[in-house]
Design a protein around this motif. Structure first.
Motif, PDB file in Angstrom:
ATOM      1  N   ARG A   1      70.738 -19.399   2.672  1.00  0.00           N
ATOM      2  CA  ARG A   1      70.115 -18.163   2.221  1.00  0.00           C
ATOM      3  C   ARG A   1      68.623 -18.333   1.979  1.00  0.00           C
ATOM      4  N   ILE A   2      67.877 -17.304   2.359  1.00  0.00           N
ATOM      5  CA  ILE A   2      66.483 -17.162   1.964  1.00  0.00           C
ATOM      6  C   ILE A   2      66.407 -15.971   1.019  1.00  0.00           C
ATOM      7  N   THR A   3      65.792 -16.185  -0.155  1.00  0.00           N
ATOM      8  CA  THR A   3      65.681 -15.123  -1.159  1.00  0.00           C
ATOM      9  C   THR A   3      64.313 -14.472  -1.059  1.00  0.00           C
ATOM     10  N   VAL A   4      64.308 -13.167  -0.914  1.00  0.00           N
ATOM     11  CA  VAL A   4      63.074 -12.384  -0.868  1.00  0.00           C
ATOM     12  C   VAL A   4      62.847 -11.783  -2.250  1.00  0.00           C
ATOM     13  N   VAL A   5      61.654 -12.004  -2.807  1.00  0.00           N
ATOM     14  CA  VAL A   5      61.347 -11.554  -4.166  1.00  0.00           C
ATOM     15  C   VAL A   5      60.259 -10.486  -4.117  1.00  0.00           C
ATOM     16  N   THR A   6      60.530  -9.371  -4.786  1.00  0.00           N
ATOM     17  CA  THR A   6      59.590  -8.252  -4.830  1.00  0.00           C
ATOM     18  C   THR A   6      59.411  -7.783  -6.258  1.00  0.00           C
ATOM     19  N   ALA A   7      58.158  -7.778  -6.705  1.00  0.00           N
ATOM     20  CA  ALA A   7      57.810  -7.133  -7.975  1.00  0.00           C
ATOM     21  C   ALA A   7      57.422  -5.688  -7.671  1.00  0.00           C
ATOM     22  N   ILE A   8      57.839  -4.772  -8.531  1.00  0.00           N
ATOM     23  CA  ILE A   8      57.571  -3.366  -8.256  1.00  0.00           C
ATOM     24  C   ILE A   8      57.266  -2.629  -9.545  1.00  0.00           C
ATOM     25  N   HIS A   9      56.397  -1.627  -9.434  1.00  0.00           N
ATOM     26  CA  HIS A   9      56.168  -0.696 -10.535  1.00  0.00           C
ATOM     27  C   HIS A   9      56.240   0.716  -9.966  1.00  0.00           C
ATOM     28  N   ALA A  10      56.301   1.700 -10.830  1.00  0.00           N
ATOM     29  CA  ALA A  10      56.616   3.064 -10.399  1.00  0.00           C
ATOM     30  C   ALA A  10      55.713   3.596  -9.284  1.00  0.00           C
ATOM     31  N   PRO A  11      54.373   3.395  -9.338  1.00  0.00           N
ATOM     32  CA  PRO A  11      53.542   3.976  -8.278  1.00  0.00           C
ATOM     33  C   PRO A  11      53.869   3.494  -6.871  1.00  0.00           C
ATOM     34  N   SER A  12      54.361   2.268  -6.744  1.00  0.00           N
ATOM     35  CA  SER A  12      54.647   1.744  -5.407  1.00  0.00           C
ATOM     36  C   SER A  12      56.082   2.002  -4.957  1.00  0.00           C
ATOM     37  N   ALA A  13      56.904   2.582  -5.811  1.00  0.00           N
ATOM     38  CA  ALA A  13      58.319   2.772  -5.483  1.00  0.00           C
ATOM     39  C   ALA A  13      58.559   3.585  -4.214  1.00  0.00           C
ATOM     40  N   PRO A  14      57.762   4.629  -3.917  1.00  0.00           N
ATOM     41  CA  PRO A  14      58.032   5.389  -2.692  1.00  0.00           C
ATOM     42  C   PRO A  14      57.918   4.578  -1.400  1.00  0.00           C
ATOM     43  N   TYR A  15      57.252   3.430  -1.459  1.00  0.00           N
ATOM     44  CA  TYR A  15      57.093   2.599  -0.268  1.00  0.00           C
ATOM     45  C   TYR A  15      58.236   1.596  -0.095  1.00  0.00           C
ATOM     46  N   LEU A  16      59.146   1.540  -1.052  1.00  0.00           N
ATOM     47  CA  LEU A  16      60.183   0.514  -1.026  1.00  0.00           C
ATOM     48  C   LEU A  16      61.107   0.655   0.184  1.00  0.00           C
ATOM     49  N   GLN A  17      61.378   1.867   0.598  1.00  0.00           N
ATOM     50  CA  GLN A  17      62.258   2.060   1.743  1.00  0.00           C
ATOM     51  C   GLN A  17      61.644   1.503   3.031  1.00  0.00           C
ATOM     52  N   ASP A  18      60.322   1.578   3.152  1.00  0.00           N
ATOM     53  CA  ASP A  18      59.669   0.997   4.325  1.00  0.00           C
ATOM     54  C   ASP A  18      59.785  -0.526   4.304  1.00  0.00           C
ATOM     55  N   ALA A  19      59.629  -1.113   3.119  1.00  0.00           N
ATOM     56  CA  ALA A  19      59.800  -2.566   3.001  1.00  0.00           C
ATOM     57  C   ALA A  19      61.228  -2.960   3.374  1.00  0.00           C
ATOM     58  N   TYR A  20      62.186  -2.190   2.910  1.00  0.00           N
ATOM     59  CA  TYR A  20      63.594  -2.454   3.213  1.00  0.00           C
ATOM     60  C   TYR A  20      63.869  -2.358   4.719  1.00  0.00           C
ATOM     61  N   ALA A  21      63.306  -1.336   5.350  1.00  0.00           N
ATOM     62  CA  ALA A  21      63.500  -1.186   6.797  1.00  0.00           C
ATOM     63  C   ALA A  21      62.965  -2.403   7.542  1.00  0.00           C
ATOM     64  N   SER A  22      61.845  -2.949   7.057  1.00  0.00           N
ATOM     65  CA  SER A  22      61.285  -4.127   7.721  1.00  0.00           C
ATOM     66  C   SER A  22      62.153  -5.361   7.489  1.00  0.00           C
ATOM     67  N   LEU A  23      62.831  -5.422   6.351  1.00  0.00           N
ATOM     68  CA  LEU A  23      63.751  -6.523   6.100  1.00  0.00           C
ATOM     69  C   LEU A  23      64.995  -6.409   6.987  1.00  0.00           C
ATOM     70  N   ARG A  24      65.488  -5.218   7.144  1.00  0.00           N
ATOM     71  CA  ARG A  24      66.699  -5.017   7.945  1.00  0.00           C
ATOM     72  C   ARG A  24      66.499  -5.410   9.398  1.00  0.00           C
ATOM     73  N   GLN A  25      65.283  -5.321   9.891  1.00  0.00           N
ATOM     74  CA  GLN A  25      65.046  -5.657  11.295  1.00  0.00           C
ATOM     75  C   GLN A  25      64.857  -7.158  11.535  1.00  0.00           C
ATOM     76  N   GLN A  26      64.844  -7.948  10.464  1.00  0.00           N
ATOM     77  CA  GLN A  26      64.669  -9.384  10.627  1.00  0.00           C
ATOM     78  C   GLN A  26      65.914 -10.018  11.238  1.00  0.00           C
ATOM     79  N   GLU A  27      65.714 -10.809  12.270  1.00  0.00           N
ATOM     80  CA  GLU A  27      66.807 -11.545  12.906  1.00  0.00           C
ATOM     81  C   GLU A  27      66.680 -13.008  12.511  1.00  0.00           C
ATOM     82  N   LEU A  28      67.657 -13.499  11.757  1.00  0.00           N
ATOM     83  CA  LEU A  28      67.627 -14.867  11.261  1.00  0.00           C
ATOM     84  C   LEU A  28      68.431 -15.789  12.177  1.00  0.00           C
ATOM     85  N   PRO A  29      68.129 -17.081  12.118  1.00  0.00           N
ATOM     86  CA  PRO A  29      68.923 -18.028  12.905  1.00  0.00           C
ATOM     87  C   PRO A  29      70.389 -17.981  12.493  1.00  0.00           C
TER      88      PRO A  29
END
Length: 251
Positions: free
Chosen positions: A4-32
């Motif tokens: 496992r690789i653990t991805v760590v994200t700190a977040i506060h309320a103003p940046s929350a609307p962008y979280l779905q874009d970050a998630y979409a970029s994680l979902r497209q990652q192809e791991l070995p």
């Protein structure tokens, strides 16, 4: 059992609307084969504004805590980090395809490499991107190189700390992120470079969103007195670590 690789994200309320874009970029990652990822999203505070934006995915873990800045949020999230590696992803940024696989390839190939970084493109409000000249060569970054460049170039590092992927044990040994109101990630980067070789990938590893509400764009971030104090303690920590003679790996 998967590694496992653990991805760590700190977040506060103003940046929350962008979280779905970050998630979409994680979902497209192809791991070995044999690898998976887990995403720790740690809110810097207790609000009702972030949770609605957290994806309903069993690989995503959301927690909250009393506010202390992004360094505190990331460090407290380490209590739940699993696996050998920790990848940083700010809530408003995105990972291009292949970013995680390239990090893993560099770290798995050479046990003397403690951390990786990669090329960054600014993601502008209109959706376009912009790069920067002067990236280091693709390959290893020797100990002390980042501090020397940072000191000689107006406290500007040659690689971006928001692209870090690091061995979890090494990250814990250094105490996580610095207890600073800003530059806590630069402080970690310089500390890592003081004790361990790194790696730079010339391929784009992060889309760094530029937007009006980001923390680095606020007036407090460039207050001269605070900035001077931050830079002083960041440098002092890195030089103290280098002077102790401790190196990773020990052998």
């Amino acid at each position: 059992m998967s590694r496992r690789i653990t991805v760590v994200t700190a977040i506060h309320a103003p940046s929350a609307p962008y979280l779905q874009d970050a998630y979409a970029s994680l979902r497209q990652q192809e791991l070995p084969a044999g690898w998976d990822w887990r995403w720790l999203v740690q809110e810097d505070g207790w609000t009702d504004d972030v949770r609605p934006h957290v994806p309903a995915d069993p690989r995503v873990v959301f927690r909250q805590g009393r506010p202390g800045g992004p360094g505190v949020a990331r460090t407290i999230a380490l209590a739940h980090a699993e696996g050998e590696y920790v990848k940083i992803l700010d809530a408003d940024d995105q990972l291009p395809a292949g970013a995680l696989a390239r990090d893993l390839a560099a770290l798995e190939a050479d046990p003397t490499i403690g951390w990786t970084t990669s090329r960054v493109l600014d993601l502008l409000p209109d959706g376009s991107t912009a790069g920067f000249p002067g990236d280091p060569a693709n390959g290893p970054i020797e100990r002390g190189v980042v501090l020397d460049f940072w000191k000689a170039n107006g406290f500007r590092a040659p690689v971006h700390p928001a692209t870090l992927c690091v061995r979890r044990d090494l990250l814990l040994a250094l105490g996580g992120w610095m207890a600073l109101p800003a530059s806590e990630d630069t402080g970690l980067l310089l500390a890592l470079n003081a004790v361990a070789r790194g790696w730079f990938s010339e391929q784009v590893g992060l889309l760094y969103r530029k937007w009006e509400g980001q923390a680095t764009g606020q007036a407090a971030h460039v207050d001269p007195a605070e900035r001077d104090a931050r830079m002083m303690v960041v440098e002092a920590r890195a030089r103290a670590l280098a002077g102790l003679g401790w190196r990773y790996p020990l052998a």
